[in-house]
Design an enzyme around this catalytic site. Structure first.
Site, PDB file in Angstrom:
ATOM      1  N   TYR A  54      22.783  -7.459  -5.878  1.00 21.22           N
ATOM      2  CA  TYR A  54      23.212  -8.316  -4.659  1.00 21.22           C
ATOM      3  C   TYR A  54      22.615  -9.566  -4.676  1.00 21.22           C
ATOM      4  CZ  TYR A  54      23.832  -3.369  -2.958  1.00 21.22           C
ATOM      5  OH  TYR A  54      24.175  -2.208  -2.729  1.00 21.22           O
ATOM      6  N   SER A  55      23.382 -10.639  -4.464  1.00 25.91           N
ATOM      7  CA  SER A  55      24.823 -10.743  -4.219  1.00 25.91           C
ATOM      8  C   SER A  55      25.337 -11.627  -5.248  1.00 25.91           C
ATOM      9  CB  SER A  55      25.091 -11.166  -2.629  1.00 25.91           C
ATOM     10  OG  SER A  55      24.375 -12.435  -2.557  1.00 25.91           O
TER      11      SER A  55
END
Ligand SMILES: NC(=O)c1ccc[n+]([C@@H]2O[C@H](COP(=O)([O-])OP(=O)(O)OC[C@H]3O[C@@H](n4cnc5c(N)ncnc54)[C@H](OP(=O)(O)O)[C@@H]3O)[C@@H](O)[C@H]2O)c1
Length: 313
Positions: A54-55
């Site tokens: 992420y991300s």
């Protein structure tokens, strides 16, 4: 009163809502993320879900952005012992290889610990199954981390029933650590991945389930009712098919909102939390107002008749 549930056979306990961390550094900037995390803990929240990847899907990001923000918040707030930290390995290639290669698990864990600024991960997930690495080698790699005290318990995300079952069998036969938590996609409009064999397996083996996309990326909050509504969020672009095919679910939720005074988001999450095997749904929020709304699910009990109506819708 805040109600906690045990994560399967572990000694970890969480309220029935896990904060989804993919927003930190993506749809919530650093200041907003800190405010959200402060509020989550203030309102009795206990468990935070993130992943090394992420991300990475955002232009200019490389992965690790969410963990870095959580780490900075932990340092600033001093809340490390107040939260259960869950993160994942297996979708961000790097030192040691890719997926669940044993050397990758070892290197990725070190990198996550560094970004999170902590000496231990409470729940370390295999982010997805890896058909190319023998399951025993994967469990051995996780086992070394557990033995070193860097990981408390391990979990599996996006596994099919047969592969989760074989991993549990190997763990039982060898004494290696076994998966205590499963993180599948599951919500009122996406049921087929989890219901059936996988759900039965989790119930039979006391595997805690923390389903993701609890709000179907926002659809189940009721804020996407027409094509025009899709402009409200970067996530809105994915709502077209749901608006065309699944408005019956929203109508059933509207009726229950009328009866209970609860919001649609609270109803969606309360339905999930009431399903067999489910310990705590994961959902994210990008503002304090959204967070306050979803936290309201913790104290919401739907009647069995209301739950049945939602299931049928
Ligand atoms: N294991 C895996 O493979 C996997 C995969 C995906 C996700 N996950 C985990 O699951 C978590 C949840 O997934 P998600 O965040 O993508 O989806 P979600 O929880 O289904 O949807 C959350 C989004 O809905 C909107 N929302 C939340 N509360 C609202 C409210 N009260 N009113 C209106 N809108 C509201 C917000 O987005 P906007 O403000 O942008 O509309 C929020 O970010 C992730 O953070 C991650 O931790 C895991």
């Amino acid at each position: 009163m805040t109600r906690k549930r045990r994560l399967g056979a572990t000694d970890l306990e969480t309220v029935p809502l896990v904060f989804g961390g993919n927003v930190f550094g993506w749809t919530a900037d650093k200041a907003t993320s800190f405010a959200l995390l402060d509020r989550f803990v203030e309102r009795g929240g206990t468990m935070i879900d993130t992943a090394d990847v992420y991300s990475a899907w955002v232009d200019g990001h490389r992965g690790g952005e969410s963990e870095t923000i959580i780490g900075e918040w932990l340092e600033r707030s001093g809340k490390r012992d107040a939260v259960i930290l869950a993160t994942k390995v297996g979708m961000l290639p790097g030192e040691g290889g890719d997926k669940l290669a044993p050397a990758r698990i070892a290197a990725a864990c070190e990198a996550s610990l560094r970004r999170l600024g902590t000496d231990r991960i409470d729940v370390y997930f295999a982010h997805q199954d890896d058909p190319d690495t023998p399951q025993e080698a994967v469990l051995e790699a996780f086992g070394r981390l557990v033995e070193a005290g860097k990981v408390r318990v391990i979990g599996a995300s996006n596994f099919h029933a047969a592969r989760l079952k074989s991993a549990l069998d190997i763990a039982r036969e060898t004494g290696l650590p076994h998966y205590h938590v499963l993180e599948p996609e599951y919500n009122l409009v996406s049921r087929s991945t989890f219901e059936g064999e996988l759900q039965d397996l989790c119930v039979d083996h006391n595997i805690a389930v923390t389903p993701y996309y609890g709000l179907a990326s926002g659809f189940l909050t009721g804020k996407y009712r027409s094509k025009e509504d899709m402009k409200q969020s970067v996530r809105g672009g994915r709502m077209g098919e749901l608006i065309e095919t699944r408005m019956g679910v929203i109508e059933a939720m509207d009726a229950i909102a009328e009866e209970t005074g609860a919001s649609l988001a609270q109803i969606a999450l309360a339905w999930l939390a009431a399903q067999p095997g489910v310990t705590a749904p994961i959902a994210s929020a990008t503002s304090i107002a959204q967070l306050d709304d979803i936290m309201g699910t913790i104290d919401l009990d739907l009647s069995s008749e209301q739950l049945d109506r939602l299931t049928a819708a």
